[in-house]
Design a protein around this motif. Structure first.
Motif, PDB file in Angstrom:
ATOM      1  N   LYS B   7      67.008  61.909  25.860  1.00 59.12           N
ATOM      2  CA  LYS B   7      65.742  61.267  26.216  1.00 59.12           C
ATOM      3  C   LYS B   7      64.976  60.884  24.943  1.00 59.12           C
ATOM      4  O   LYS B   7      64.472  59.765  24.817  1.00 59.12           O
ATOM      5  CB  LYS B   7      64.921  62.239  27.072  1.00 59.12           C
ATOM      6  CG  LYS B   7      63.714  61.584  27.691  1.00 59.12           C
ATOM      7  CD  LYS B   7      62.915  62.557  28.531  1.00 59.12           C
ATOM      8  CE  LYS B   7      61.542  61.927  28.799  1.00 59.12           C
ATOM      9  NZ  LYS B   7      60.607  62.846  29.407  1.00 59.12           N
ATOM     10  N   SER B  10      66.641  58.025  23.115  1.00 54.36           N
ATOM     11  CA  SER B  10      66.461  56.744  23.805  1.00 54.36           C
ATOM     12  C   SER B  10      65.055  56.197  23.572  1.00 54.36           C
ATOM     13  O   SER B  10      64.824  55.003  23.643  1.00 54.36           O
ATOM     14  CB  SER B  10      66.736  56.884  25.302  1.00 54.36           C
ATOM     15  OG  SER B  10      65.673  57.562  25.926  1.00 54.36           O
ATOM     16  N   GLN B  11      64.121  57.107  23.284  1.00 51.08           N
ATOM     17  CA  GLN B  11      62.756  56.651  23.001  1.00 51.08           C
ATOM     18  C   GLN B  11      62.624  56.156  21.567  1.00 51.08           C
ATOM     19  O   GLN B  11      61.896  55.210  21.285  1.00 51.08           O
ATOM     20  CB  GLN B  11      61.751  57.794  23.215  1.00 51.08           C
ATOM     21  CG  GLN B  11      61.513  58.124  24.680  1.00 51.08           C
ATOM     22  CD  GLN B  11      60.813  59.455  24.859  1.00 51.08           C
ATOM     23  OE1 GLN B  11      60.587  60.203  23.906  1.00 51.08           O
ATOM     24  NE2 GLN B  11      60.476  59.772  26.098  1.00 51.08           N
ATOM     25  N   VAL B  44      76.617  58.483  23.422  1.00 49.36           N
ATOM     26  CA  VAL B  44      75.786  57.636  22.560  1.00 49.36           C
ATOM     27  C   VAL B  44      76.685  56.531  22.030  1.00 49.36           C
ATOM     28  O   VAL B  44      77.639  56.789  21.296  1.00 49.36           O
ATOM     29  CB  VAL B  44      75.169  58.444  21.406  1.00 49.36           C
ATOM     30  CG1 VAL B  44      74.510  57.512  20.398  1.00 49.36           C
ATOM     31  CG2 VAL B  44      74.150  59.436  21.951  1.00 49.36           C
ATOM     32  N   TYR B  47      73.146  52.476  18.039  1.00 50.38           N
ATOM     33  CA  TYR B  47      71.709  52.543  17.768  1.00 50.38           C
ATOM     34  C   TYR B  47      71.259  51.148  17.379  1.00 50.38           C
ATOM     35  O   TYR B  47      71.816  50.552  16.460  1.00 50.38           O
ATOM     36  CB  TYR B  47      71.417  53.497  16.613  1.00 50.38           C
ATOM     37  CG  TYR B  47      71.934  54.899  16.827  1.00 50.38           C
ATOM     38  CD1 TYR B  47      71.121  55.877  17.404  1.00 50.38           C
ATOM     39  CD2 TYR B  47      73.229  55.249  16.447  1.00 50.38           C
ATOM     40  CE1 TYR B  47      71.584  57.160  17.601  1.00 50.38           C
ATOM     41  CE2 TYR B  47      73.710  56.537  16.642  1.00 50.38           C
ATOM     42  CZ  TYR B  47      72.892  57.486  17.219  1.00 50.38           C
ATOM     43  OH  TYR B  47      73.352  58.756  17.405  1.00 50.38           O
ATOM     44  N   MET B 143      63.924  47.227  26.691  1.00 50.11           N
ATOM     45  CA  MET B 143      64.349  48.608  26.447  1.00 50.11           C
ATOM     46  C   MET B 143      63.164  49.576  26.434  1.00 50.11           C
ATOM     47  O   MET B 143      62.965  50.340  25.486  1.00 50.11           O
ATOM     48  CB  MET B 143      65.098  48.719  25.120  1.00 50.11           C
ATOM     49  CG  MET B 143      66.414  47.964  25.111  1.00 50.11           C
ATOM     50  SD  MET B 143      67.127  47.920  23.471  1.00 50.11           S
ATOM     51  CE  MET B 143      67.817  49.571  23.384  1.00 50.11           C
TER      52      MET B 143
END
Lengths: 391, 160
Positions: B7, B10-11, B44, B47, B143
């Motif tokens: 989480k 993803s932020q 993952v 990035y 996003m």
């Protein structure tokens, strides 16, 4: 020319305005200030709660409610306090819905103080207890809680503060600004002193949902023999991010709540109707939203505590509320100097501990009602500042 | 820790291992090891940076293209979806329920560029029976990040 000092009451004129306002007015003139000053959630009120407020407006629920507040909401509050604190209050006679926790504190103090009565107030704490006591003609008796006691009220301090004029003890835990909580054993020790007295405890539990160990909030009303001598003050502002809705409540013995309600009836009439309808939804369906906000506060809390300690400012773990209260004595500055210089040099705003009572000297309050990115940048600047001060 | 770590990543993928460790109350070593595992397991996948391209390159355009596809007997939609995904012009491919089969996000230098790509490449794939192209007019959120100006923080800073 009219002399307003002759018009205004002596008591009002004797109460000093908060010095913080001036300080933040300076901050407001800077354009890149990073503030850790605000004492209210950055989260929005959960959407379902806002929706419930809107729906009530659409249905035309725009009239006064009963003085005590909507019966349905009082029932929900009764269930909630029972579920969270294990204390049962009769929604018909023992609960008053107020305009924020603040009004409940004000009305309760007004209901009990006869001029000359003493009210014991632990500090550092939220700024309203002392002036309200004074406005009622009461005499504030300050207990200065200490860092080495984790800013708790100790039984020894309480004993020393009690006199035959003591009317009430304010118990502001979880505590703004220190983040301190009182655990069950701590409350038991105070209860032992209070049990055979005519002293009322006003337990300001507005941050009750924001404690970071599992089930760690205990209300003093749940301790043996204390329910009959306690008024619990709580509200929706912090738990449900509803500061602007102005909604709180008081729970206590019927004999007291009836009188508090009388004051509320004459002064306020009733709490905002829209907010009351919204609050029913908050109590019924928002456990998950509250848990999510709390998890986010917890991550920020760890980040900010770690950041202050790494910057060389000792910061105890705040166990509740949403503030860190680091010690700044190592810089050789007073709290106010620290805050002014930090604002000037790095454009970061924190609140001097002295705003919350003399015992706050040597500390500053930093709120973590901000995004992690915001907090990380503030901490970076603070670390730089401390390095420069210490040469 | 896994879900909370995901989480946080993803932020903001730029949190340092130390910051993540502090927020999660675990050691930096544990965070680093978990991230490595997540990368190895393909949880993952990469990035990237959220960019408001309108601010740098106002002429580039994106479109969402609805494809109707005849599924293959033994491969279903897999083969055509993989083929569509392999074009560099394609930013995203989703298999959809409802009125059409594949949702394809395409980016191009200009309108003609995208139109040409759809006509020459996507529409000509054997199993594709029809296409419907919708050009993106403005992006508001990408996003989880709002691209337009955020609301100012109007909380009273002097309140305690």
């Amino acid at each position: 020319m009219i002399d307003y000092s002759k018009i205004l009451s002596d008591t009002v004129q004797s109460i000093k305005p908060s010095g913080i306002r001036k300080f933040f007015d300076i901050a407001a003139t800077m354009d890149d200030v990073i503030s850790l000053g605000v004492g209210e959630p950055d989260f929005q009120t959960p959407w379902s709660v806002r929706k419930a407020g809107i729906t009530s407006l659409e249905k035309g629920k725009t009239k006064y409610t009963s003085n005590s507040g909507l019966e349905l909401l009082r029932q929900e509050i009764s269930n909630y306090i029972d579920r969270k604190c294990g204390v049962n209050y009769d929604p018909k006679h023992e609960i008053l819905i107020s305009v924020g926790g603040s009004e409940a504190i004000d009305a309760t103090l007004r209901a009990i103080i006869t001029p000359g009565d003493e009210v014991i107030i632990p500090q550092p704490s939220y700024v309203c207890y002392e002036p309200i006591t004074q406005l009622c003609g009461g005499v504030p008796v300050i207990i200065e809680t200490l860092a080495e006691n984790d800013f708790k009220v100790t039984p020894e301090q309480l004993k020393a503060a009690i006199s035959d004029k003591t009317k009430a003890l304010i118990l502001p835990y979880p505590c703004n600004p220190t983040g301190a909580i009182m655990e069950k054993a701590d409350l038991e020790a105070l209860a032992q002193i209070l049990r055979d007295t005519n002293i009322l405890v006003i337990s300001d539990e507005i941050y009750s949902e924001l404690t970071f160990a599992e089930n760690s909030h205990v209300s003093i009303a749940s301790i043996d023999g204390m329910r009959e001598r306690t008024v619990i003050v709580n509200g929706f502002s912090k738990t449900f991010s509803m500061t602007g809705w102005r909604l709180g409540f008081a729970c206590g013995p019927q004999e007291i709540i009836a009188q508090v309600t009388k004051i509320h009836q004459f002064a306020i009439m009733c709490a905002p109707t829209t907010s009351q309808y919204a609050a029913i939804e908050a109590l019924r369906n928002c456990d998950e939203a509250v848990a999510d906000m709390k998890a986010e506060y917890n991550r920020r809390r760890r980040l900010i505590v770690d950041g202050f300690n790494k910057a060389g400012l000792t910061c105890r773990e705040p166990k509740g509320a949403f503030y860190a209260f680091p010690c700044i004595k190592s810089t050789g500055l007073t709290s106010e100097e620290f805050c002014e210089k930090l604002l000037e040099a790095k454009h970061v705003a924190v609140v001097p501990g002295t705003a919350f009572g003399r015992g706050g000297e040597g500390f500053v309050r930093a709120s973590y009602c901000y995004s992690t990115e915001h907090i990380i940048e503030a901490l970076r600047r603070i670390e730089e500042f401390v390095k420069e001060i210490n040469g | 820790m896994r879900n909370e770590l995901l989480k946080l990543l993803s932020q903001n993928a730029r949190y340092t291992v130390e910051q993540l460790a502090t927020m999660l109350s675990v050691t930096p070593e544990a965070v680093a090891a978990e991230i490595e595992t997540l990368e190895k397991e393909g949880v993952v996948c990469g990035y990237k940076t959220v960019i408001d391209w309108e601010k740098v390159d106002a002429t580039s355009v994106s479109a969402i293209i609805e494809l109707n596809v005849v599924p293959k007997a033994d491969l279903g939609f897999e083969e055509v979806a993989q083929k569509v995904a392999s074009y560099p012009e394609v930013e995203a491919v989703y298999l959809m329920s409802g009125g059409y089969d594949l949702n394809v996000v395409v980016k191009g230098k200009n309108l003609h560029d995208v139109a040409r790509f759809v006509a020459r490449e996507l529409a000509t794939i054997d199993s594709v029976t029809s296409t419907a192209t919708h050009f993106v007019m403005r992006r508001y959120k990408e996003m989880d990040v709002k691209l337009c100006e955020g609301e100012p923080d109007d909380r009273g800073t002097y309140l305690l």
